[in-house]
Scaffold this active site. Structure first.
Site, PDB file in Angstrom:
ATOM      1  N   TYR A 112     -15.668  -5.449   4.336  1.00 52.84           N
ATOM      2  CA  TYR A 112     -14.289  -5.023   4.178  1.00 52.84           C
ATOM      3  C   TYR A 112     -13.741  -4.423   5.677  1.00 52.84           C
ATOM      4  O   TYR A 112     -12.907  -4.744   5.943  1.00 52.84           O
ATOM      5  CB  TYR A 112     -14.261  -3.712   3.099  1.00 52.84           C
ATOM      6  CG  TYR A 112     -13.176  -3.183   2.736  1.00 52.84           C
ATOM      7  CD1 TYR A 112     -12.313  -3.664   1.720  1.00 52.84           C
ATOM      8  CD2 TYR A 112     -12.593  -2.189   3.327  1.00 52.84           C
ATOM      9  CE1 TYR A 112     -11.097  -3.162   1.562  1.00 52.84           C
ATOM     10  CE2 TYR A 112     -11.557  -1.723   3.316  1.00 52.84           C
ATOM     11  CZ  TYR A 112     -10.533  -2.190   2.243  1.00 52.84           C
ATOM     12  OH  TYR A 112      -9.433  -1.733   1.740  1.00 52.84           O
ATOM     13  N   ASP A 113     -14.777  -3.579   6.218  1.00 50.46           N
ATOM     14  CA  ASP A 113     -14.491  -3.008   7.512  1.00 50.46           C
ATOM     15  C   ASP A 113     -13.778  -4.057   8.437  1.00 50.46           C
ATOM     16  O   ASP A 113     -12.884  -3.814   9.292  1.00 50.46           O
ATOM     17  CB  ASP A 113     -15.409  -2.189   8.000  1.00 50.46           C
ATOM     18  CG  ASP A 113     -15.764  -0.827   7.172  1.00 50.46           C
ATOM     19  OD1 ASP A 113     -14.959  -0.754   6.282  1.00 50.46           O
ATOM     20  OD2 ASP A 113     -16.703  -0.256   7.440  1.00 50.46           O
TER      21      ASP A 113
ATOM     22  N   LEU B 245       0.233  18.362 -24.514  1.00 46.23           N
ATOM     23  CA  LEU B 245      -0.389  17.915 -25.881  1.00 46.23           C
ATOM     24  C   LEU B 245      -0.768  19.087 -26.646  1.00 46.23           C
ATOM     25  O   LEU B 245      -1.489  20.091 -26.117  1.00 46.23           O
ATOM     26  CB  LEU B 245      -1.834  17.101 -25.667  1.00 46.23           C
ATOM     27  CG  LEU B 245      -1.364  15.691 -25.049  1.00 46.23           C
ATOM     28  CD1 LEU B 245      -2.834  14.923 -24.718  1.00 46.23           C
ATOM     29  CD2 LEU B 245      -0.756  14.849 -25.801  1.00 46.23           C
TER      30      LEU B 245
ATOM     31  N   GLU C  35      -8.796   8.047 -25.936  1.00 48.87           N
ATOM     32  CA  GLU C  35      -9.355   8.239 -24.557  1.00 48.87           C
ATOM     33  C   GLU C  35      -9.931   9.589 -24.078  1.00 48.87           C
ATOM     34  O   GLU C  35      -9.724  10.473 -24.513  1.00 48.87           O
ATOM     35  CB  GLU C  35      -7.994   8.005 -23.625  1.00 48.87           C
ATOM     36  CG  GLU C  35      -7.387   6.871 -23.792  1.00 48.87           C
ATOM     37  CD  GLU C  35      -5.573   7.108 -23.501  1.00 48.87           C
ATOM     38  OE1 GLU C  35      -5.266   8.039 -22.884  1.00 48.87           O
ATOM     39  OE2 GLU C  35      -4.962   6.230 -24.056  1.00 48.87           O
TER      40      GLU C  35
ATOM     41  N   LYS D  40     -10.440  12.871 -22.315  1.00 51.10           N
ATOM     42  CA  LYS D  40      -9.146  13.619 -21.649  1.00 51.10           C
ATOM     43  C   LYS D  40      -9.765  14.302 -20.289  1.00 51.10           C
ATOM     44  O   LYS D  40     -10.898  15.159 -20.369  1.00 51.10           O
ATOM     45  CB  LYS D  40      -9.000  14.971 -22.574  1.00 51.10           C
ATOM     46  CG  LYS D  40      -7.852  15.758 -22.034  1.00 51.10           C
ATOM     47  CD  LYS D  40      -7.364  16.765 -23.042  1.00 51.10           C
ATOM     48  CE  LYS D  40      -6.182  17.452 -22.556  1.00 51.10           C
ATOM     49  NZ  LYS D  40      -6.410  18.138 -21.331  1.00 51.10           N
TER      50      LYS D  40
ATOM     51  N   ASP E 162     -10.525  16.219 -16.991  1.00 50.34           N
ATOM     52  CA  ASP E 162     -10.101  17.690 -16.761  1.00 50.34           C
ATOM     53  C   ASP E 162      -9.739  17.418 -15.108  1.00 50.34           C
ATOM     54  O   ASP E 162     -10.614  17.752 -14.130  1.00 50.34           O
ATOM     55  CB  ASP E 162     -11.326  18.294 -17.137  1.00 50.34           C
ATOM     56  CG  ASP E 162     -10.904  20.162 -16.891  1.00 50.34           C
ATOM     57  OD1 ASP E 162      -9.688  19.841 -16.967  1.00 50.34           O
ATOM     58  OD2 ASP E 162     -11.727  20.799 -17.291  1.00 50.34           O
TER      59      ASP E 162
ATOM     60  N   ARG F  16       2.515  17.307 -11.664  1.00 49.78           N
ATOM     61  CA  ARG F  16       3.002  17.619 -12.919  1.00 49.78           C
ATOM     62  C   ARG F  16       4.216  18.725 -12.561  1.00 49.78           C
ATOM     63  O   ARG F  16       5.217  18.769 -13.441  1.00 49.78           O
ATOM     64  CB  ARG F  16       2.014  17.772 -13.871  1.00 49.78           C
ATOM     65  CG  ARG F  16       2.714  18.121 -15.318  1.00 49.78           C
ATOM     66  CD  ARG F  16       1.678  18.185 -16.418  1.00 49.78           C
ATOM     67  NE  ARG F  16       2.224  18.843 -17.594  1.00 49.78           N
ATOM     68  CZ  ARG F  16       2.494  19.803 -18.025  1.00 49.78           C
ATOM     69  NH1 ARG F  16       2.658  20.959 -17.315  1.00 49.78           N
ATOM     70  NH2 ARG F  16       3.335  19.986 -19.140  1.00 49.78           N
TER      71      ARG F  16
ATOM     72  N   GLU G 103      -4.357  11.121 -14.248  1.00 46.28           N
ATOM     73  CA  GLU G 103      -5.102  12.086 -13.995  1.00 46.28           C
ATOM     74  C   GLU G 103      -6.113  11.862 -12.719  1.00 46.28           C
ATOM     75  O   GLU G 103      -7.066  11.066 -12.808  1.00 46.28           O
ATOM     76  CB  GLU G 103      -6.029  12.610 -15.222  1.00 46.28           C
ATOM     77  CG  GLU G 103      -6.380  13.984 -14.883  1.00 46.28           C
ATOM     78  CD  GLU G 103      -5.641  15.003 -15.420  1.00 46.28           C
ATOM     79  OE1 GLU G 103      -4.415  14.791 -15.881  1.00 46.28           O
ATOM     80  OE2 GLU G 103      -5.939  16.227 -15.881  1.00 46.28           O
TER      81      GLU G 103
ATOM     82  N   TYR H 269      -3.175   6.846 -17.517  1.00 43.06           N
ATOM     83  CA  TYR H 269      -3.514   6.712 -19.098  1.00 43.06           C
ATOM     84  C   TYR H 269      -1.975   6.441 -19.694  1.00 43.06           C
ATOM     85  O   TYR H 269      -1.988   6.315 -20.959  1.00 43.06           O
ATOM     86  CB  TYR H 269      -3.959   7.874 -19.784  1.00 43.06           C
ATOM     87  CG  TYR H 269      -3.086   9.213 -19.202  1.00 43.06           C
ATOM     88  CD1 TYR H 269      -2.178   9.589 -19.447  1.00 43.06           C
ATOM     89  CD2 TYR H 269      -3.926   9.889 -18.270  1.00 43.06           C
ATOM     90  CE1 TYR H 269      -1.436  10.748 -19.166  1.00 43.06           C
ATOM     91  CE2 TYR H 269      -3.172  11.299 -17.717  1.00 43.06           C
ATOM     92  CZ  TYR H 269      -1.857  11.588 -18.119  1.00 43.06           C
ATOM     93  OH  TYR H 269      -1.377  12.803 -17.935  1.00 43.06           O
TER      94      TYR H 269
ATOM     95  N   LYS I 163      -4.147   9.021 -29.352  1.00 45.42           N
ATOM     96  CA  LYS I 163      -2.699   8.664 -29.602  1.00 45.42           C
ATOM     97  C   LYS I 163      -2.463   7.593 -30.658  1.00 45.42           C
ATOM     98  O   LYS I 163      -3.333   6.682 -30.911  1.00 45.42           O
ATOM     99  CB  LYS I 163      -2.128   7.976 -28.502  1.00 45.42           C
ATOM    100  CG  LYS I 163      -2.398   8.974 -27.091  1.00 45.42           C
ATOM    101  CD  LYS I 163      -2.297   8.131 -25.736  1.00 45.42           C
ATOM    102  CE  LYS I 163      -2.397   9.170 -24.676  1.00 45.42           C
ATOM    103  NZ  LYS I 163      -2.863   8.660 -23.327  1.00 45.42           N
TER     104      LYS I 163
ATOM    105  N   LYS J  97     -10.197  19.217 -28.429  1.00 46.20           N
ATOM    106  CA  LYS J  97     -11.018  20.025 -27.321  1.00 46.20           C
ATOM    107  C   LYS J  97     -12.235  20.399 -27.704  1.00 46.20           C
ATOM    108  O   LYS J  97     -12.464  21.072 -28.724  1.00 46.20           O
ATOM    109  CB  LYS J  97     -10.184  20.791 -26.639  1.00 46.20           C
ATOM    110  CG  LYS J  97      -8.785  20.381 -26.072  1.00 46.20           C
ATOM    111  CD  LYS J  97      -8.899  20.973 -24.421  1.00 46.20           C
ATOM    112  CE  LYS J  97      -7.583  21.628 -24.088  1.00 46.20           C
ATOM    113  NZ  LYS J  97      -7.627  22.208 -22.829  1.00 46.20           N
TER     114      LYS J  97
ATOM    115  N   CYS K 216     -43.970  42.532  -4.612  1.00 43.13           N
ATOM    116  CA  CYS K 216     -44.144  41.737  -6.137  1.00 43.13           C
ATOM    117  C   CYS K 216     -43.918  42.747  -7.072  1.00 43.13           C
ATOM    118  O   CYS K 216     -44.449  43.823  -7.189  1.00 43.13           O
ATOM    119  CB  CYS K 216     -45.305  40.910  -6.311  1.00 43.13           C
ATOM    120  SG  CYS K 216     -45.797  40.428  -8.096  1.00 43.13           S
TER     121      CYS K 216
ATOM    122  N   CYS L 104     -47.566  43.142  -9.331  1.00 41.18           N
ATOM    123  CA  CYS L 104     -48.802  43.849  -8.635  1.00 41.18           C
ATOM    124  C   CYS L 104     -48.452  44.469  -7.318  1.00 41.18           C
ATOM    125  O   CYS L 104     -49.452  44.759  -6.656  1.00 41.18           O
ATOM    126  CB  CYS L 104     -49.756  42.547  -8.609  1.00 41.18           C
ATOM    127  SG  CYS L 104     -49.381  41.310  -7.252  1.00 41.18           S
TER     128      CYS L 104
ATOM    129  N   CYS M  26     -45.310  35.259  -4.640  1.00 38.51           N
ATOM    130  CA  CYS M  26     -46.476  36.492  -4.590  1.00 38.51           C
ATOM    131  C   CYS M  26     -47.751  35.805  -4.223  1.00 38.51           C
ATOM    132  O   CYS M  26     -48.239  34.802  -5.142  1.00 38.51           O
ATOM    133  CB  CYS M  26     -46.623  36.906  -6.126  1.00 38.51           C
ATOM    134  SG  CYS M  26     -48.038  38.217  -6.094  1.00 38.51           S
TER     135      CYS M  26
ATOM    136  N   CYS N  14     -52.736  38.278  -9.674  1.00 41.56           N
ATOM    137  CA  CYS N  14     -51.281  38.542 -10.157  1.00 41.56           C
ATOM    138  C   CYS N  14     -51.100  38.551 -11.536  1.00 41.56           C
ATOM    139  O   CYS N  14     -51.665  37.574 -11.900  1.00 41.56           O
ATOM    140  CB  CYS N  14     -50.334  38.302  -8.967  1.00 41.56           C
ATOM    141  SG  CYS N  14     -48.661  38.837  -9.840  1.00 41.56           S
TER     142      CYS N  14
END
Ligand code: IVH
Length: 669
Positions: free
Chosen positions: A39-40, A86, A117, A119, A121, A140, A177, A229, A293, A317, A410, A413, A428, A433
């Site tokens: 690609y490069d 929503l 779908e 959701k 975040d 938004r 999103e 979406y 939906k 949710k 410690c 002990c 320790c 101990c």
């Protein structure tokens, strides 16, 4: 390239076309046809050509993703149609009520199909394309007006600068999103910390922050991605359903979520909303629910909206996975190998569906890097079955206590604590101990041997009275001795002693797990038992023989060999055997034998039809072993959606890669 285009202009157009195609294969279909270096080469050729002939540069050229100068601020722009929000629901009952309302409004004879779908975040964006070319990307904002972040949007490789189809609409506003994939997010926060900067509290904030960078070169460094979406405005093309819209968007070069699905009954909607919560932790990106939906646009129009929220859609949710609470104190627990584990005591807080009162803090370096102090308000995170974590302080507040330090001695002990060169954990060093003995006993009766009727409080009392100070002591405990302890009646004491004696039936692998050998957890213990079959063979094993076991590398092999070379440990093993515990392989230790016995698999990415656990146990039932890291010993790697570095490692090592379809065939054949 065999047939070169005749003129620089034709070659530039050809290169742009090729680069767009490979970008789409890689970022949208997750199915590259060429590797990064190929690609490069194409990219560099186009860049050189454009530098030599500046008039050939087009705004949608792949070379033009980065390059816009830093901005002084963002312009406010009006959306072509409002970006609403929503209505949320959190229970199956609320979904049923919504479905009933839809049926009433549309007429009960009319069938209703839904599209589900995940959701995402992240941060919502609007992308405007004119004659197929990206002309504007905006946040938004308040839903009516957002900020023009076109220069930043252009740096997101999964967003096409030009739509792919021949028959593109005159104008379309695509919505989606933008999100920060979780592996990239972890790396991002590491580098923030390394640079002495504040880590982002969660992937959503990191995505939103990255989109609002004034310098697009900074956005370009962030591994942002997108799932689109829906469509706000569409001119010059018709679409009739949400399902078809997603399909069309995908054909046009947009990344849509492969998990989106059309269903025809409410039962399927409810089932998916519940089932997805447990898949959430395996996705590689954050979702906070499922969007449901109504599929048909005609039905959507007839249902309309209420206060800017469509009646045709709901967001189901789940409980949030992070919350803010006060960290009251940092305790230090000494583990059964002498390791000191800092632990946060928290004011109780509801997160991820449970009440959390404490969380692990890993080690002193981590606490200081994140600058977590006693008395701080902190962000606590818990997802799926993951142990609650303290992400960091929640904002800035004064006054604060001093930066936290590991105690010098410690807590049990009072021996001076050490931190071996190159290790992050404090220890320790005192082998006598109480932590070693007491924690080993807790581990033995709990996770290792699962002894009923004997809990940590009993062990603590027996320890304090000096009755049980070692594993063999436990098996010598009498009913009379136990019944003398406060809170024990003869019957409960007899029951507890019977449970202890009964645990002698537990298999070899559990004993190995219980012995507290450094770096021997449940999986390694099982592999050791299966491989060496008797404790004698294990004691006699050379480093090379240990390293032959799946999951054991040089470091772990050395620790295991060291443990078995210690006369005190050998005496302990001898005593346990004399008491009647099983120090050789038993029937119950054997994994099921099957078609895949002797084969090793690794699973990476998200499978559509399986949770990680389901896939693992399906393989194990056929006798296969399922591991976490890819090595030359791996038979094949099963690769799902959004795979991690394991897929690349497999390729590097020449380990075969199986798709979900191959995996299905493997199980079915
Ligand atoms: S549809 C009328 N679908 O969730 C709004 N939204 O309150 C229609 N989101 O900020 C939105 N994934 O950005 C829709 N698959 C999805 C989504 C999704 C995430 C966000 C969206 C908005 C919020 C909705």
């Amino acid at each position: 390239m065999s047939s070169r285009a005749a003129t620089p202009a034709a070659r530039a157009a050809e290169l742009r076309h090729l680069l767009e195609h490979h970008n789409y294969r890689y970022h949208v279909l997750d199915d590259p046809e060429i590797d990064d270096s190929a690609y490069d080469v194409l990219f560099d050729e186009l860049k050189a050509l454009e530098e030599a002939h500046p008039t050939l540069v087009t705004p949608d050229s792949p070379t033009q993703r980065v390059g816009a100068p830093p901005a002084a601020g963002f312009m406010k722009v009006a959306h072509l149609s409002p970006m609403g929000s929503l209505e949320k629901v959190t229970t199956p009952e609320a979904l049923e009520k919504w479905h009933a309302d839809i049926r009433k409004r549309l007429g009960t004879d009319e069938p209703v199909a839904y599209v589900l779908e995940p959701k995402i975040d992240g941060s919502a964006v609007s992308l405007v394309y004119e004659d197929g070319v990206l002309v504007r990307g905006a946040t938004r904002g308040d839903g009516e007006r957002g900020e023009d972040v076109t220069a930043n949007i252009r740096t997101v490789d999964a967003i096409p600068l030009r739509m792919l189809g021949d028959d593109v609409p005159t104008r379309v506003e695509v919505r989606g999103e933008i999100f920060f994939p979780l592996d990239g997010f972890a790396r991002f926060n590491e580098s923030q910390l390394a640079a002495g900067k504040k880590p982002a509290p969660n992937a959503r904030n990191a995505a939103a922050g990255s989109l609002r960078q004034l310098n697009p070169a900074i956005t370009a460094e962030r591994p942002l991605s997108i799932f689109v979406y829906g469509i706000g405005v569409l001119e010059g093309h018709e679409l009739a359903t949400q399902g078809k819209t997603l399909e069309w968007l995908r054909e046009q070069g947009f990344r849509t979520n492969p998990a989106a699905r059309r269903v025809e009954t409410l039962a399927e909607v409810v089932e998916a909303c519940i089932a997805w919560e447990s898949r959430r932790a395996t996705l590689g990106y954050e979702i906070d629910g499922i969007v449901i939906k109504v599929d048909s646009f005609d039905q959507q129009r007839r249902l309309g909206s209420l206060h800017g929220r469509p009646r045709f859609a709901r967001a189901f949710k789940w409980a949030p996975t992070s919350a803010v609470t006060r960290l009251t104190k940092i305790h230090v627990r000494v583990g059964r190998t002498g390791v000191l584990n800092p632990l946060a005591e928290l004011e109780p807080v509801h997160v991820g569906g449970v009440t959390v009162t404490s969380a692990t803090l890993h080690n002193e370096d981590d606490i200081r890097r994140k600058d977590i102090r006693e008395g701080d308000l902190v962000v606590v995170q818990r997802a799926g079955d993951v142990i609650p974590q303290v992400v960091g302080p929640a904002g800035e507040h004064e006054p604060r206590t001093k930066p936290w330090r590991m105690p010098k001695r410690c807590p049990l002990c009072k021996t001076e604590i050490v931190k071996p060169e190159g290790e992050v954990m404090h220890r320790c060093p005192n082998r006598a101990c109480p932590s070693r003995g007491l924690e080993t006993l807790y581990h033995w009766v709990g996770p290792a041997m699962d002894i009923e009727n004997v809990g940590a409080s009993t062990i603590k009392k027996l320890w304090d009275e000096g009755i049980v100070r070692s594993l063999p002591d436990l098996y010598r405990l009498s009913v009379v001795q136990l019944a003398e302890l406060e809170g024990y009646a003869e019957i409960s004491a007899a029951r507890a002693v019977a449970s202890i004696q009964h645990s002698k039936e537990q298999p070899f692998s559990r004993i190995l797990f219980g012995l507290n050998i450094p770096k021997v957890g449940w999986v390694i213990a099982r592999s050791l038992a299966l491989h060496f079959r008797t404790v004698e063979a294990l004691v006699a094993a050379t480093l090379e023989q240990l390293e032959d076991v799946e999951g054991i590398g040089p470091e772990r092999a050395e620790l295991i060999a060291e443990w078995f070379a210690d006369p005190e440990n050998l005496a302990l093993v001898g005593e346990l055997r004399a008491l009647g515990l099983q120090l050789a392989l038993a029937e119950t230790d054997r994994p099921p034998e099957g078609r895949l016995t002797g084969l090793h698999y690794v699973i990476t990415g998200t499978l559509e039809g399986w949770t990680r656990e389901e896939a693992r146990s399906a393989l194990e039932e056929l006798g296969a072993k399922v591991g976490d890291s890819v090595s030359r010993k791996t038979t094949a790697v099963i690769v799902g959606e959004s795979p991690g570095s394991k897929a690349q490692k497999a390729e590097k090592l020449g380990v075969p890669v199986l798709s979900e379809a191959d995996f299905g065939a493997l199980l079915g054949s």
